[in-house]
Motif scaffolding. Structure first.
Motif, PDB file in Angstrom:
ATOM      1  N   THR A   2       0.835  -1.208   0.000  1.00 51.41           N
ATOM      2  CA  THR A   2       0.000   0.000   0.000  1.00 51.41           C
ATOM      3  C   THR A   2       0.863   1.249   0.000  1.00 51.41           C
ATOM      4  O   THR A   2       0.627   2.192  -0.765  1.00 51.41           O
ATOM      5  CB  THR A   2      -0.931   0.004   1.230  1.00 51.41           C
ATOM      6  N   TYR A  42       1.152   8.136   5.836  1.00 51.24           N
ATOM      7  CA  TYR A  42       0.912   6.696   6.002  1.00 51.24           C
ATOM      8  C   TYR A  42       2.151   6.013   6.577  1.00 51.24           C
ATOM      9  O   TYR A  42       2.044   5.134   7.442  1.00 51.24           O
ATOM     10  CB  TYR A  42       0.545   6.092   4.650  1.00 51.24           C
ATOM     11  N   ILE A  53      -7.307   2.586  -0.195  1.00 51.39           N
ATOM     12  CA  ILE A  53      -6.557   1.463   0.361  1.00 51.39           C
ATOM     13  C   ILE A  53      -7.546   0.428   0.889  1.00 51.39           C
ATOM     14  O   ILE A  53      -8.710   0.727   1.135  1.00 51.39           O
ATOM     15  CB  ILE A  53      -5.595   1.923   1.477  1.00 51.39           C
TER      16      ILE A  53
END
Length: 379
Positions: A208, A221, A306
């Protein structure tokens, strides 16, 4: 993000505001505003002294305007010599129960005073909703509060604990003798179970991160993945670029106050480089943690698309530390900013069957290796 330059501008505005005040000063402590003044002695104290009164307002322009209104109110009382601790400190409040008020009216009066004493985000999370549920056509009573708690919340939930705390304080405020704490769940509330199949694997998290195209949200992230942060914490945290001490420091403005964290697995730190890059230009002044976390979650849900939520990235970090064999639960809990009880109860249930097998194989290999070393050791 709030920069040193931003604080300098705000502090200049604060200085200008204080020049228009006489007996009271507004002070910034972190991201909160307080009123500073020489106040009459409390019961049992010999003389007046300087104190800080919390305003419950954030250190931003709207918060400063509201704090100034409170400062003028306090100045007026001091000049007229009618200051009362009953008004400014709820612990001194002694109410004569007013039967003309509805339960809702009592809730609003209590809420107005409570909002002065605490952070805005705390008020929104723990008080605003319970108080809004009080009826406008009924008198406040212990029986009504008890019934509301039982009807609006489920046992062993966080909302039950919040309602009990809020309504008990309201009852004390209104002078109603009732013990609502008996409705609190024995042993604390029970978090919603985390299913192992909902938690992304390490491979999925890395994949991801690699696929994210927006560099600012990619950096965001990376910080959650490496340090197991809550979705609002990257906006406030500071990150070390020292490979020998790659810490992240989460300040007081977050949910559980100041704590320090370290990346796990350790090699993700050098892969993702969480100390590098700018974060998304999200307005954080005047926003509570829930709003900031929601903004981040919305981006990854709608734009980043995601396959998991940001909180499950945090959950994955907790599970990795539990399976590491090198990091104790007490240390991991401190890194994540919660108690060891919450840590164990919440995350150990989410360890999958394959992860249990992996942990057993790792332990078995370690024991076998140690045994072989003992067998070949010179006599």
């Amino acid at each position: 993000m709030v920069t040193q330059s931003s604080w300098s501008k705000f502090d200049s505005l604060l200085d200008a505001t204080n020049k228009r005040l006489d007996k009271v000063r507004i002070r910034r402590r972190g991201k909160s505003l307080y009123l500073r003044a020489t106040l009459p002695p409390k019961s049992g104290e010999p003389k007046a002294k300087q104190r800080d009164l919390p305003t419950g307002k954030s250190a931003n322009k709207p918060g400063l305007e509201q704090a100034r209104a409170l400062a003028l109110d306090l100045e007026s009382e001091l000049l007229r010599k009618c200051f009362s601790w009953d008004k400014w400190d709820p612990r001194y409040r002694k109410n004569t129960f007013d039967i003309s008020k509805s339960a809702y009216d009592w809730g609003q009066e209590f809420g107005t005073q409570k909002a002065r004493q605490i952070q805005e985000s705390t008020y929104i999370d723990d008080y605003a909703k319970p108080l809004s549920k009080l009826p406008r056509d009924k008198q406040l009573s212990g029986a009504l509060l008890k019934a509301h708690i039982e009807q609006l919340t489920k046992d062993r939930t966080k909302s039950r604990v919040r309602y009990v705390s809020c309504y008990q304080q309201l009852a004390d405020f209104a002078g109603i003798e009732v013990n609502l704490r008996t409705l609190n769940p024995a042993g604390g509330y029970k978090s919603k179970p985390i299913r192992a199949d909902e938690v992304p694997t390490d491979e999925e998290i890395l994949e991801t991160w690699e696929k994210l195209r927006n560099p600012e949200w990619k950096a965001f992230y990376a910080r959650i993945a490496c340090y197991g942060m809550r979705p609002h914490e990257p906006f406030f945290a500071t990150f070390s670029s020292d490979p020998d001490d790659p810490f992240a420091k989460i300040p007081d403005e977050t949910k559980t106050g100041y704590h320090i964290a370290y990346p796990w697995p350790a090699d993700w730190w050098s892969i993702m480089k969480p100390w590098e890059g700018e974060l998304p230009p999200v307005q954080i002044e005047g926003k509570n943690n829930k709003i900031l976390g929601s903004k981040a979650g919305r981006y990854f849900r709608e734009t980043g698309k995601i396959g998991h939520t940001l909180y499950f990235v945090r959950h994955a970090y907790a599970i990795r530390t539990a399976l590491s064999g090198a990091i104790s639960d007490s240390i991991a809990a401190k890194w994540m900013g919660h108690s060891i009880t919450i840590h164990s109860r919440t995350y150990h249930q989410a360890i999958s069957e394959s992860q249990h097998k992996q942990a057993w194989q790792t332990a078995k290999s370690s024991v076998t290796a140690n045994s072989e070393e003992l067998l070949v050791a010179p006599q």
